[in-house]
Enzyme design. Sequence first.
Site, PDB file in Angstrom:
ATOM      1  N   GLY A 179     -29.381   4.096  -5.641  1.00  0.00           N
ATOM      2  CA  GLY A 179     -30.540   4.878  -6.033  1.00  0.00           C
ATOM      3  C   GLY A 179     -30.417   5.419  -7.442  1.00  0.00           C
ATOM      4  O   GLY A 179     -31.014   6.433  -7.788  1.00  0.00           O
ATOM      5  N   CYS A 180     -29.641   4.733  -8.276  1.00  0.00           N
ATOM      6  CA  CYS A 180     -29.429   5.212  -9.652  1.00  0.00           C
ATOM      7  C   CYS A 180     -30.628   5.011 -10.559  1.00  0.00           C
ATOM      8  O   CYS A 180     -30.559   5.327 -11.751  1.00  0.00           O
ATOM      9  CB  CYS A 180     -28.190   4.541 -10.256  1.00  0.00           C
ATOM     10  SG  CYS A 180     -26.649   5.328  -9.738  1.00  0.00           S
ATOM     11  N   THR A 224     -30.608  10.507   1.387  1.00  0.00           N
ATOM     12  CA  THR A 224     -32.035  10.225   1.430  1.00  0.00           C
ATOM     13  C   THR A 224     -32.633  10.790   2.699  1.00  0.00           C
ATOM     14  O   THR A 224     -32.093  10.591   3.782  1.00  0.00           O
ATOM     15  CB  THR A 224     -32.292   8.701   1.377  1.00  0.00           C
ATOM     16  OG1 THR A 224     -31.500   8.128   0.347  1.00  0.00           O
ATOM     17  CG2 THR A 224     -33.755   8.401   1.142  1.00  0.00           C
ATOM     18  N   PRO A 252     -29.961  16.333   6.011  1.00  0.00           N
ATOM     19  CA  PRO A 252     -31.201  16.436   5.249  1.00  0.00           C
ATOM     20  C   PRO A 252     -31.068  17.346   4.034  1.00  0.00           C
ATOM     21  O   PRO A 252     -31.942  17.395   3.177  1.00  0.00           O
ATOM     22  CB  PRO A 252     -32.186  17.032   6.259  1.00  0.00           C
ATOM     23  CG  PRO A 252     -31.327  17.844   7.170  1.00  0.00           C
ATOM     24  CD  PRO A 252     -30.040  17.089   7.280  1.00  0.00           C
ATOM     25  N   MET A 261     -28.094  18.702   1.147  1.00  0.00           N
ATOM     26  CA  MET A 261     -26.746  18.541   0.604  1.00  0.00           C
ATOM     27  C   MET A 261     -26.254  19.747  -0.189  1.00  0.00           C
ATOM     28  O   MET A 261     -25.094  19.787  -0.585  1.00  0.00           O
ATOM     29  CB  MET A 261     -26.697  17.299  -0.282  1.00  0.00           C
ATOM     30  CG  MET A 261     -26.797  15.995   0.489  1.00  0.00           C
ATOM     31  SD  MET A 261     -25.331  15.704   1.495  1.00  0.00           S
ATOM     32  CE  MET A 261     -25.842  14.218   2.360  1.00  0.00           C
ATOM     33  N   HIS A 282     -41.891  20.860  -3.860  1.00  0.00           N
ATOM     34  CA  HIS A 282     -40.927  19.967  -4.496  1.00  0.00           C
ATOM     35  C   HIS A 282     -41.638  19.181  -5.595  1.00  0.00           C
ATOM     36  O   HIS A 282     -42.863  19.119  -5.626  1.00  0.00           O
ATOM     37  CB  HIS A 282     -40.330  18.978  -3.485  1.00  0.00           C
ATOM     38  CG  HIS A 282     -39.404  19.593  -2.488  1.00  0.00           C
ATOM     39  ND1 HIS A 282     -39.850  20.354  -1.416  1.00  0.00           N
ATOM     40  CD2 HIS A 282     -38.052  19.559  -2.382  1.00  0.00           C
ATOM     41  CE1 HIS A 282     -38.811  20.754  -0.707  1.00  0.00           C
ATOM     42  NE2 HIS A 282     -37.715  20.289  -1.267  1.00  0.00           N
ATOM     43  N   LYS A 296     -41.237  13.568  -4.568  1.00  0.00           N
ATOM     44  CA  LYS A 296     -40.736  13.666  -3.184  1.00  0.00           C
ATOM     45  C   LYS A 296     -41.898  13.429  -2.237  1.00  0.00           C
ATOM     46  O   LYS A 296     -42.809  14.242  -2.123  1.00  0.00           O
ATOM     47  CB  LYS A 296     -40.098  15.027  -2.927  1.00  0.00           C
ATOM     48  CG  LYS A 296     -39.546  15.148  -1.498  1.00  0.00           C
ATOM     49  CD  LYS A 296     -38.743  16.413  -1.298  1.00  0.00           C
ATOM     50  CE  LYS A 296     -38.334  16.613   0.148  1.00  0.00           C
ATOM     51  NZ  LYS A 296     -37.543  15.492   0.694  1.00  0.00           N
ATOM     52  N   THR A 346     -35.217  20.240   5.105  1.00  0.00           N
ATOM     53  CA  THR A 346     -34.676  21.588   5.259  1.00  0.00           C
ATOM     54  C   THR A 346     -35.681  22.489   5.961  1.00  0.00           C
ATOM     55  O   THR A 346     -35.326  23.243   6.873  1.00  0.00           O
ATOM     56  CB  THR A 346     -34.323  22.174   3.879  1.00  0.00           C
ATOM     57  OG1 THR A 346     -33.429  21.287   3.217  1.00  0.00           O
ATOM     58  CG2 THR A 346     -33.679  23.540   4.016  1.00  0.00           C
TER      59      THR A 346
END
Length: 272
Positions: free
Chosen positions: A4-5, A97, A120, A122, A155, A159, A165
């Site tokens: 996902g870079c 993800t 979900p 991090m 967000h 997104k 969350t």
Amino acid sequence: MVNGCTGKMGVSVAEAAASRGLHLVPVSFSSRERLDKTVQIGDTSIEIYGPSAREDVLSSVVDEFPDVVVVDYTAPDSVNSNAELYCKLGVPFVMGTTGGDRQLLYKSVQDSNNYALISPQMGKQVVAFLATMEIMAEQFPGAFSGYRLEVLESHQAGKLDISGTAKAVIACFKKLGVSYDMDRIVKIRDPEQQLEMVGVPEEHIEGHAFHLYHLTSPDDSVSFEFQHNVCGRSIYAEGSVDAAIFLYRKVQSEDPKRIYDMFDVLREGNMR
């Protein structure tokens, strides 16, 4: 290996990993085809591949880097197909993800007996807040019975899905006796609303996570607010690197437990 870079979150994780002295695998795959590009992270030039090349790319990575741990920040519609590939090849992975079919995600890991860390959220400090909510829900069920709940989450426009969350916190409020339908979450993605209504600093419109949970008693005489606002991505990037280090250690020690979350990382202490 950071998949996902091509996205800002993936780049942030790769940069955090490099700054912590970890070895970055110089390849990554994206959720989009027809990519012919490289991303420069510190001294490492990362070549990006589309979904059709995933299995060949990952197989070659495993051959060259047998101790590799993957961190995934691709797209919601790639969650399950990517996880199935990681499990097929026995590659331990951190799934940062959100979205996808989460039940199928867990089943893929369980059926393959692969190592995975799935969360979900991090950001370690936000996870600590979530843990506090879960403890309250378990120890004081029904404490907020009859209360009305309003939830707002904001967000960056990129997104696509509703905040995982927010869903986790709402699940705790339900255990505390609050009735709430997920369809009622106010999801803000419009930059103008974010500036004027939510109060997001302009410089963080393209990278933020604001959450507000407002509880009101049946007679409107009592209210509670829980709020956590994050500007930027560093909290998630650092947490993701900690998660990868944690998972690597579990693989090396051949820990019998195979599926972890960020609560496990927090219990382990400092990963530095």
